[in-house]
Scaffold this active site. Structure first.
Site, PDB file in Angstrom:
ATOM      1  N   ILE A 255      12.503  23.119 -71.187  1.00 41.41           N
ATOM      2  CA  ILE A 255      12.750  23.709 -72.502  1.00 41.41           C
ATOM      3  C   ILE A 255      12.628  25.225 -72.502  1.00 41.41           C
ATOM      4  O   ILE A 255      12.577  25.846 -73.566  1.00 41.41           O
ATOM      5  CB  ILE A 255      11.800  23.111 -73.559  1.00 41.41           C
ATOM      6  N   LYS A 256      12.625  25.842 -71.318  1.00 38.81           N
ATOM      7  CA  LYS A 256      12.513  27.290 -71.273  1.00 38.81           C
ATOM      8  C   LYS A 256      13.850  27.954 -71.632  1.00 38.81           C
ATOM      9  O   LYS A 256      14.899  27.304 -71.716  1.00 38.81           O
ATOM     10  CB  LYS A 256      12.053  27.732 -69.883  1.00 38.81           C
ATOM     11  N   ASN A 257      13.821  29.285 -71.809  1.00 40.22           N
ATOM     12  CA  ASN A 257      15.032  30.019 -72.184  1.00 40.22           C
ATOM     13  C   ASN A 257      16.160  29.806 -71.182  1.00 40.22           C
ATOM     14  O   ASN A 257      17.339  29.814 -71.544  1.00 40.22           O
ATOM     15  CB  ASN A 257      14.721  31.514 -72.290  1.00 40.22           C
TER      16      ASN A 257
END
Length: 382
Positions: free
Chosen positions: A187-189
């Site tokens: 779910i990171k950038n």
């Protein structure tokens, strides 16, 4: 409250794929080499180019990056690492993994980040590293104290898990620190499915991290294939990033400009929608320079409001319970008033690239209703 949230408002976070990741993975699988490959090395080169740095070393997770960075900085038993308590437990576990002691420090409640003064107040003769957390994507400028820390042989190891793409001045995070660690979790950038990158200061640290991530072996896979032996020249772990994960990251990187624009736009939409809500304080991530990773508010009656929002399908969360109050870290518990206050009030709102402004409006309306309902009930009880 009886409202049912739209599906995207019901998720606190969600990966964003651009349609090319599956084909990129398929090409790696068809090539028959699934571990650390030239695809991993291509990813390292592309990340270094994007950040404007000389080198980048890919590892299997952000936590592995923190661990190897501390080892490269020669942090170990008998040393302290100054670290905010307000972070994911992985940050602290990496410190314990090298045998060092976490020295928890308070935060600025407006940003949830440490300040240079808080850091310097916590430094002792045993301090060997400072590990600031770039919370929510917000960069931290340590230029005023960098020389003093360096003179005391203290390394700044940035936990930039939230901050890929953010800027410190005109340069990207990673180009201005000593050692910087990024996470590319789901779910990171930017996601690799799972993975991380360490940005070293120079060739010596880069070589050390590469050796550690490959079980202490210094020869490349191609070199090992051409000989009957290989050299293990130090401690190491199986921390390398696979070509499968790197392929996902390469596909993601091609579209990162869209991610930057979308995440900043969504965060500003939240800021507009939240303006004027009684009892709500928005945590500032500096969206002009950051690529926001979280949207968080501080509110009264947090636990009760959390339960009401969950009941109507709003995907709220809490990032994070303070680490100095965790049972596993009780040995290092200390008095951190700002962190403890924030820990009672913090609420993470749904924030991911699938959201629309309509979703944000629904989340904020539900938050406002929950605050009023819980506040009225509290007044009635008193």
């Amino acid at each position: 409250m009886t409202t049912t949230a739209r599906p995207d408002a019901g998720r606190n976070a969600s990966p964003c794929l651009y349609g090319e990741e599956a084909a990129a993975v398929a090409r790696v699988l068809e090539g028959g080499q699934y571990g650390h490959t030239e695809v991993t090395e291509e990813f390292e080169g592309r990340i270094a180019e994007f950040l404007g740095v000389r080198d980048a070393v890919a590892v299997m997770s952000g936590t592995a990056g923190l661990h190897t960075a501390l080892l490269a900085a020669e942090v170990g038993p008998g040393h302290e690492v100054v670290v905010p308590s307000m972070t994911f437990c992985a940050t602290v576990q990496a410190i314990l993994a090298v045998g060092a002691t976490p020295r928890f420090v308070d935060i600025d409640p407006a940003t949830l980040c440490v300040t240079d003064q808080l850091v310097m107040d916590a430094v002792t003769d045993r301090t060997r590293a400072v590990m600031p957390v770039l919370f929510g994507g917000r960069a931290i400028d340590f230029s005023r104290i960098h020389k003093e820390l360096a003179a005391r042989d203290i390394t700044i190891v940035e936990d930039a898990a939230h901050a890929f793409g953010s800027r410190n001045g005109v340069r990207r995070v990673g180009a201005t620190g000593d050692l910087t660690c990024f996470s590319y979790g789901p779910i990171k950038n930017l996601t690799c499915g799972q993975g991380g990158i360490v940005i070293p200061r120079g060739h010596v640290e880069a070589a050390t991290i590469r050796r550690i991530r490959m079980l202490g072996v210094v020869q490349s896979q191609a070199e090992r294939a051409m000989t009957t032996s290989y050299g293990v020249e130090g401690f190491g772990l199986r921390y390398q990033m696979s070509g499968i994960n790197a392929a996902i990251g390469l596909a993601q990187l091609d579209h990162f400009g869209k991610a930057e624009t979308t995440r900043r736009s969504l965060w500003r939409a939240y800021r507009r929608a939240l303006a004027g809500l009684d009892g709500v304080t928005l945590v500032d991530v500096d969206p002009d320079r950051s690529v926001p990773h979280l949207c968080q508010v501080r509110i009264p009656y947090r636990d009760e409001v959390f339960a009401q929002l969950k009941a109507c399908g709003i995907g709220v969360g809490v990032h994070y319970p303070p680490n100095h109050l965790q049972p596993a870290f009780a040995e290092w518990t200390c008095d951190l008033p700002a962190t403890e206050q924030v820990g009672r009030e913090i609420l993470t709102l749904p924030f991911h690239q699938h959201l629309t402004e309509a979703d944000i409006g629904q989340v904020v309306t539900a938050l406002d209703q929950a605050l009023k309902t819980v506040g009225a009930a509290s007044c009635a009880r008193s």
